[in-house]
Write an enzyme that holds these catalytic residues in place. Structure first.
Site, PDB file in Angstrom:
ATOM      1  N   THR A 111      52.277  10.161  47.277  1.00  0.00           N
ATOM      2  CA  THR A 111      51.097  11.531  47.382  1.00  0.00           C
ATOM      3  C   THR A 111      49.599  10.548  46.867  1.00  0.00           C
ATOM      4  O   THR A 111      48.692  11.189  47.329  1.00  0.00           O
ATOM      5  CB  THR A 111      51.513  12.754  47.242  1.00  0.00           C
ATOM      6  OG1 THR A 111      51.726  13.302  46.133  1.00  0.00           O
ATOM      7  CG2 THR A 111      52.640  12.909  48.903  1.00  0.00           C
TER       8      THR A 111
ATOM      9  N   SER B 278      55.274  15.058  41.603  1.00  0.00           N
ATOM     10  CA  SER B 278      56.560  15.441  42.955  1.00  0.00           C
ATOM     11  C   SER B 278      55.639  15.842  43.994  1.00  0.00           C
ATOM     12  O   SER B 278      53.949  15.962  44.277  1.00  0.00           O
ATOM     13  CB  SER B 278      56.462  16.526  42.445  1.00  0.00           C
ATOM     14  OG  SER B 278      56.910  17.448  44.138  1.00  0.00           O
TER      15      SER B 278
ATOM     16  N   TYR C  23      61.478  21.779  48.318  1.00  0.00           N
ATOM     17  CA  TYR C  23      60.884  22.093  46.997  1.00  0.00           C
ATOM     18  C   TYR C  23      60.956  23.382  46.120  1.00  0.00           C
ATOM     19  O   TYR C  23      60.738  22.701  45.238  1.00  0.00           O
ATOM     20  CB  TYR C  23      59.486  22.018  47.511  1.00  0.00           C
ATOM     21  CG  TYR C  23      58.523  22.148  46.679  1.00  0.00           C
ATOM     22  CD1 TYR C  23      57.763  20.873  46.074  1.00  0.00           C
ATOM     23  CD2 TYR C  23      57.193  23.339  46.392  1.00  0.00           C
ATOM     24  CE1 TYR C  23      56.566  21.426  45.359  1.00  0.00           C
ATOM     25  CE2 TYR C  23      56.283  23.691  45.664  1.00  0.00           C
ATOM     26  CZ  TYR C  23      55.583  22.595  44.972  1.00  0.00           C
ATOM     27  OH  TYR C  23      54.553  22.086  44.180  1.00  0.00           O
TER      28      TYR C  23
ATOM     29  N   TYR D 155      66.912  21.555  28.183  1.00  0.00           N
ATOM     30  CA  TYR D 155      66.905  20.817  26.674  1.00  0.00           C
ATOM     31  C   TYR D 155      66.410  22.035  26.293  1.00  0.00           C
ATOM     32  O   TYR D 155      66.356  21.127  24.136  1.00  0.00           O
ATOM     33  CB  TYR D 155      66.163  19.686  27.489  1.00  0.00           C
ATOM     34  CG  TYR D 155      66.634  18.777  27.681  1.00  0.00           C
ATOM     35  CD1 TYR D 155      67.523  18.924  28.899  1.00  0.00           C
ATOM     36  CD2 TYR D 155      66.549  17.345  27.844  1.00  0.00           C
ATOM     37  CE1 TYR D 155      67.951  17.071  29.616  1.00  0.00           C
ATOM     38  CE2 TYR D 155      67.394  16.248  27.902  1.00  0.00           C
ATOM     39  CZ  TYR D 155      67.967  16.062  28.697  1.00  0.00           C
ATOM     40  OH  TYR D 155      68.660  15.320  29.199  1.00  0.00           O
TER      41      TYR D 155
END
Ligand code: NAD
Ligand code: UDP
Length: 319
Positions: free
Chosen positions: A35, A75, A150, A164
């Site tokens: 994109t 994204s 999304y 994490y």
């Protein structure tokens, strides 16, 4: 620092690269152009502190040399199904960028003991039942709605980032970005700002989806990037909203753009075009950003829109 920025050829990623370079850092941009556009990085050609790797972050990431920070911005980001860039038309790629891309970029941070910053979104609040949205709000998201590719990918990304941090002790940050606009948004992106500005510049009526009573709160890109860089330099591990709390209905927003452009084309209502699950109201509560980062937006909507209109005028070949 030597910083990896994914999504570097996109709207926000390219501005982030500029800002980090201006602060003296070395930047490695990564993007697969799904994109984004190389045009957004063309001005960095020849900059010795900038390098670029064309790569899909959904696949294992190899970065030569040490990395001190990883900023994961890759994204698709537009919900508009009429745009080929809309995440509704890139559903699997969007889920992979948010899930596998977040896993791979966290892996890079873990390998080098680097700081990590995730670009999350106000969409994790869904169509919110709490207003304005504070970071403590858990959200109202349909897990199988058309926007879920999304929203749920970003919610997974936040959860993985916290895992994490808690389990591997990675020095992570999460920014929840609210609607941001400015130069370098793609002309075919399909989000409301590029759509309205181009329609206005062509003298056409602005396409308001639904009745225009839905609200958004628009932040100028320079303000957003400033908040993100402050977050990167902070020690805050919990999510922080960054956005402009000035809330406007989409109808009022269309009127502002028509006035600034001098468009006599007016407004046309497209009730059917409103995407299922389109949030009715959206406004960030930025108290945490103010307290923790000493940040608040400075650019007024009119000033930011003037800059953005000038950019679109140039890109459309109107001057
Ligand atoms: P954008 O589409 O301009 O930029 C996204 C970039 O990521 C593009 O250059 C695209 O090619 C790249 N990309 C996508 N998938 C990739 C992959 N698998 N591998 C490598 N590169 C990939 O959109 P943007 O508005 O700049 O958004 C950037 C980030 O900020 C996104 O993560 C988005 O979710 C987030 N965000 C943006 C806003 C906003 O208002 N602009 C609001 C909330 C969150
Ligand atoms: N919208 C609109 N006309 C357009 C494009 C979008 O009225 O041409 C509306 C859309 O329905 C939504 C708001 O503007 O209510 C913001 O949409 P955008 O695509 O910018 O992103 P969102 O904030 O929904 O993620």
């Amino acid at each position: 620092m030597r910083i990896l920025v994914t999504g570097a050829a996109g709207f926000l990623g390219s501005h982030l690269c500029d800002r980090l370079l201006s602060e003296g850092h070395e930047v490695i941009g990564m993007d697969n152009f799904i994109t984004g556009s190389p045009d957004n990085l063309a001005h960095l050609a020849g900059n010795e502190r900038f390098s670029f790797i064309r790569h899909d972050v959904s696949n294992f990431i190899f970065v030569p040399g040490e990395v001190d920070a990883v900023l994961h911005f890759a994204s698709p980001a537009s919900p508009n199904p009429t745009s080929r860039y809309g995440y509704v038309n890139l559903p699997i790629q969007t889920m992979k960028a948010g899930a596998l891309g977040t896993h791979n970029t966290l892996g890079v941070a873990r390998k080098y003991g680097a700081k990590y910053l995730l670009a999350s979104t106000s969409e994790i609040y869904g169509d919110p039942l709490e207003h304005p949205q504070k970071e403590s709000y858990w959200g109202h998201v349909d897990p199988i709605g058309v926007r879920s590719v999304y929203d749920e990918a970003k919610r997974f990304a936040e959860a993985l980032t916290m895992a994490y941090h808690r389990f591997h002790g990675i020095d992570t940050r999460i920014v929840r970005i609210f609607n941001t606009y400015g130069p370098r948004m793609h002309l075919e992106d399909g989000r409301v700002v590029p759509n309205f500005i181009q329609q206005a510049l062509r003298g056409e009526p602005l396409t308001v989806y639904g009745d225009g009573s839905q609200t958004r709160s628009f932040c100028y890109v320079d303000d957003l990037i400033d908040g993100i860089v402050r977050l990167l330099y902070s020690n805050e591990h919990l999510p922080v909203n960054i956005g402009n709390p000035q809330e406007t209905s989409i109808l009022e927003f269309a009127e502002v753009i028509n006035r600034l452009v001098g468009n006599k084309g007016g407004i046309v209502f497209r009730p059917q075009a409103r995407l299922e699950g389109d949030p009715q109201r959206r406004q960030p509560d930025i108290q945490r950003a103010k307290e923790i980062l000493g940040w608040e937006p400075r650019v007024s909507l009119e000033d930011g829109l003037r800059e953005t209109i000038a950019y679109f005028r140039y890109k459309m070949g109107l001057e």
